[in-house]
Motif scaffolding. Sequence first.
Motif, PDB file in Angstrom:
ATOM      1  N   UNK A  94       0.805  -1.209   0.000  1.00 53.15           N
ATOM      2  CA  UNK A  94       0.000   0.000   0.000  1.00 53.15           C
ATOM      3  C   UNK A  94       0.852   1.280   0.000  1.00 53.15           C
ATOM      4  N   UNK A  95       1.887   1.283  -0.862  1.00 59.01           N
ATOM      5  CA  UNK A  95       2.690   2.492  -1.003  1.00 59.01           C
ATOM      6  C   UNK A  95       1.872   3.560  -1.719  1.00 59.01           C
ATOM      7  N   UNK A  96       2.042   4.817  -1.327  1.00 56.18           N
ATOM      8  CA  UNK A  96       1.273   5.885  -1.950  1.00 56.18           C
ATOM      9  C   UNK A  96       2.171   7.057  -2.320  1.00 56.18           C
ATOM     10  N   UNK A  97       1.691   7.833  -3.300  1.00 51.70           N
ATOM     11  CA  UNK A  97       2.424   8.986  -3.786  1.00 51.70           C
ATOM     12  C   UNK A  97       3.358   8.627  -4.932  1.00 51.70           C
ATOM     13  N   UNK A  98       3.705   9.623  -5.732  1.00 50.05           N
ATOM     14  CA  UNK A  98       4.583   9.387  -6.866  1.00 50.05           C
ATOM     15  C   UNK A  98       5.953   8.890  -6.431  1.00 50.05           C
ATOM     16  N   UNK A  99       6.402   9.307  -5.245  1.00 51.91           N
ATOM     17  CA  UNK A  99       7.725   8.931  -4.758  1.00 51.91           C
ATOM     18  C   UNK A  99       7.637   7.880  -3.641  1.00 51.91           C
ATOM     19  N   UNK A 100       6.544   7.149  -3.601  1.00 52.46           N
ATOM     20  CA  UNK A 100       6.309   6.130  -2.545  1.00 52.46           C
ATOM     21  C   UNK A 100       6.595   6.722  -1.167  1.00 52.46           C
ATOM     22  N   UNK A 101       5.998   7.883  -0.897  1.00 52.71           N
ATOM     23  CA  UNK A 101       6.302   8.619   0.322  1.00 52.71           C
ATOM     24  C   UNK A 101       5.928   7.881   1.608  1.00 52.71           C
ATOM     25  N   UNK A 102       4.847   7.112   1.568  1.00 52.27           N
ATOM     26  CA  UNK A 102       4.366   6.516   2.824  1.00 52.27           C
ATOM     27  C   UNK A 102       3.593   5.241   2.554  1.00 52.27           C
ATOM     28  N   UNK A 103       3.278   4.539   3.642  1.00 52.50           N
ATOM     29  CA  UNK A 103       2.426   3.344   3.597  1.00 52.50           C
ATOM     30  C   UNK A 103       1.040   3.749   4.083  1.00 52.50           C
ATOM     31  N   UNK A 104       0.022   3.422   3.307  1.00 55.76           N
ATOM     32  CA  UNK A 104      -1.315   3.964   3.545  1.00 55.76           C
ATOM     33  C   UNK A 104      -2.121   3.243   4.604  1.00 55.76           C
ATOM     34  N   UNK A 105      -2.124   1.902   4.640  1.00 60.03           N
ATOM     35  CA  UNK A 105      -3.150   1.165   5.390  1.00 60.03           C
ATOM     36  C   UNK A 105      -3.208   1.485   6.879  1.00 60.03           C
ATOM     37  N   UNK A 106      -2.085   1.824   7.581  1.00 64.09           N
ATOM     38  CA  UNK A 106      -2.226   2.130   9.013  1.00 64.09           C
ATOM     39  C   UNK A 106      -3.100   3.350   9.294  1.00 64.09           C
ATOM     40  N   UNK A 107      -3.206   4.256   8.334  1.00 65.68           N
ATOM     41  CA  UNK A 107      -3.987   5.477   8.571  1.00 65.68           C
ATOM     42  C   UNK A 107      -5.475   5.166   8.742  1.00 65.68           C
ATOM     43  N   UNK A 108      -6.140   4.528   7.756  1.00 69.35           N
ATOM     44  CA  UNK A 108      -7.558   4.201   7.984  1.00 69.35           C
ATOM     45  C   UNK A 108      -7.752   3.192   9.115  1.00 69.35           C
ATOM     46  N   UNK A 109      -6.788   2.299   9.298  1.00 74.27           N
ATOM     47  CA  UNK A 109      -6.912   1.295  10.364  1.00 74.27           C
ATOM     48  C   UNK A 109      -6.963   1.958  11.736  1.00 74.27           C
ATOM     49  N   UNK A 110      -6.067   2.915  11.971  1.00 83.22           N
ATOM     50  CA  UNK A 110      -6.043   3.580  13.275  1.00 83.22           C
ATOM     51  C   UNK A 110      -7.206   4.561  13.437  1.00 83.22           C
ATOM     52  N   UNK A 111      -7.611   5.206  12.339  1.00 83.66           N
ATOM     53  CA  UNK A 111      -8.797   6.078  12.413  1.00 83.66           C
ATOM     54  C   UNK A 111     -10.022   5.262  12.791  1.00 83.66           C
ATOM     55  N   UNK A 112     -10.128   4.076  12.215  1.00 82.62           N
ATOM     56  CA  UNK A 112     -11.263   3.192  12.506  1.00 82.62           C
ATOM     57  C   UNK A 112     -11.247   2.758  13.974  1.00 82.62           C
TER      58      UNK A 112
END
Length: 406
Positions: A376-394
Motif C-alpha cells: 500500500x505504497x502511496x504517492x509518486x515517490x512512494x512517500x508513505x504506507x497507507x493502510x495504518x492510517x484508515x486502520x487507526x482512524x477506525x
Amino acid sequence: MFFYIFIILLILFMLYQVYQYKRPAVKLIYKENEEIRQIIQRCPSLFSYFPTPYLNGFLHTVLSTFKHPKEKHSSNKEYIENTGMSIDWIDRGHGIDKNKPLLFIMPGLTGNVEDGYINTIVSEAHKQHFHNICVYNYRVLQKDGDFTFKPKFYNYGLNMNPQNYDDPYRDYEHFENDIIQNQRIRVDLPADLHHCLSYLKQKYHFNKILAIGCSYGGAQLGNYLGRFHNIRLVDAAVLVCAPHQMLINQKYLSYSMDIALTKILQGKLKECNPKQECYLRYPIECQKVVDRALSAVWISDFDANFVIQMYGYKSVKDYYQHFSLANRYPLINTPTLCICSEDDDVCHIKALQQHLLQESAKNIICVTKAGGHIGFLEGWKTESIWFPKPAMEYLRQFADIHYKHH
C-alpha cells in the motif's frame, strides 16, 4: 503486420493504464445503516489513498519492506507465563495506563516488533494518541515455544464430537483421530490468543482491547472473533491482507512467491531450534518432521511436514479449508474493518468471500485497486504506507469508553 499488432497492443495497454489510474482507488462494501455511515465519515483516509501508479502488486510488497518511519520505537518483552507466547510493549516512557484502551497488534507468521510495517502501524497509532500498544508473538516458530501447553479454552467453539451431526460446523472431520480422542495436544492458535488476552485483561484491567491483524495474524484474529464470539475480549478489529480462503490463495500463488515464502518460513524454523519437548508433540519422531520441512520446495510441502503436525489436521487441504477466515465470518459480531488489495500476490482477491463478510451489519470491506501484500505504497515517490492510517482512524472511534455496541 507484426508492427501494427504491437502498436495496437501498446495502445490497449496504455488505455488500460489510464483506466486504472482514473478509477477510484478504494471500493467500500458494507450493509447500509446509520452507524456504519458515521464510522466511515470519521475515517477520511479511506478516501485519500493514492497508490503509486507505476508499481504492481509485487513491487508494492517488496519495496514497502524498505519503508521505515522516522520515529524510533523501543520495546520491552513480557512473557505470558511459561507458554512460549509473549508480547512486546512499545515503551515511550509513560508506563501502562489501565484507564486507556490497549492496541493489540498481530504481525504475519514470521513478523515481529522490528518489522517495518509494524513500526509504521505504531507510528500511526501514536498520531491517534494510543497510549498502550503491544505486539503479539505467538508460539509457532518461536525459539522458546512450548508446544505441549494446553490453554484453558482449548478447542472452544469447535464441534469436535463426531456424534454431533446437527452442528453445521463439523470441525472434527478435519482433524486426526488422536486429536479428536484427546490423545494428543495440538496447537490451537485462537485459544492461545484468548489465553493471552485474558492474561492481559486480568493483569492490567484495560477498559477496551482493540486489535489489528496482518496477513496470518489477521487469519488468527478473524478465527478468534468467530469462534469466541460469545466470550471474545476484543471490542473492534482490523484485518489487513488476511487469507480469506486459503485453498484459493494457494491456487493463485505464483511459483516465485511460493518459493520465496517457503524460504522465509524455513529460515524462521532454523532459528527456532525446537525443544526436546516437541517429541511429545508429534506422532512421529520430531527431527524427521523438521528435516522434511527444511527440505521443502513449496509452501504446501512445508505445511504438510510441519504445520499440520502442530495443528493436528489430517491433511494440508483440511488445514486450508478449516483455518480459512471465510468459515467464521457469519459468526463475527465484533465491528471489523477488512482491508485487502486487488493485486495481492499472497492473498488473492478471488479468495475474498464478500457475501459471507456482508452477513454481519458490523463489517466494512475495503478493497483497493493496488497495494500488494501489506504494501500500500502511496504517492509518486512512494512517500508513505497507507493502510495504518484508515486502520487507526477506525479503531480510534472505539477507544472511547462510552462507545456502546448496538
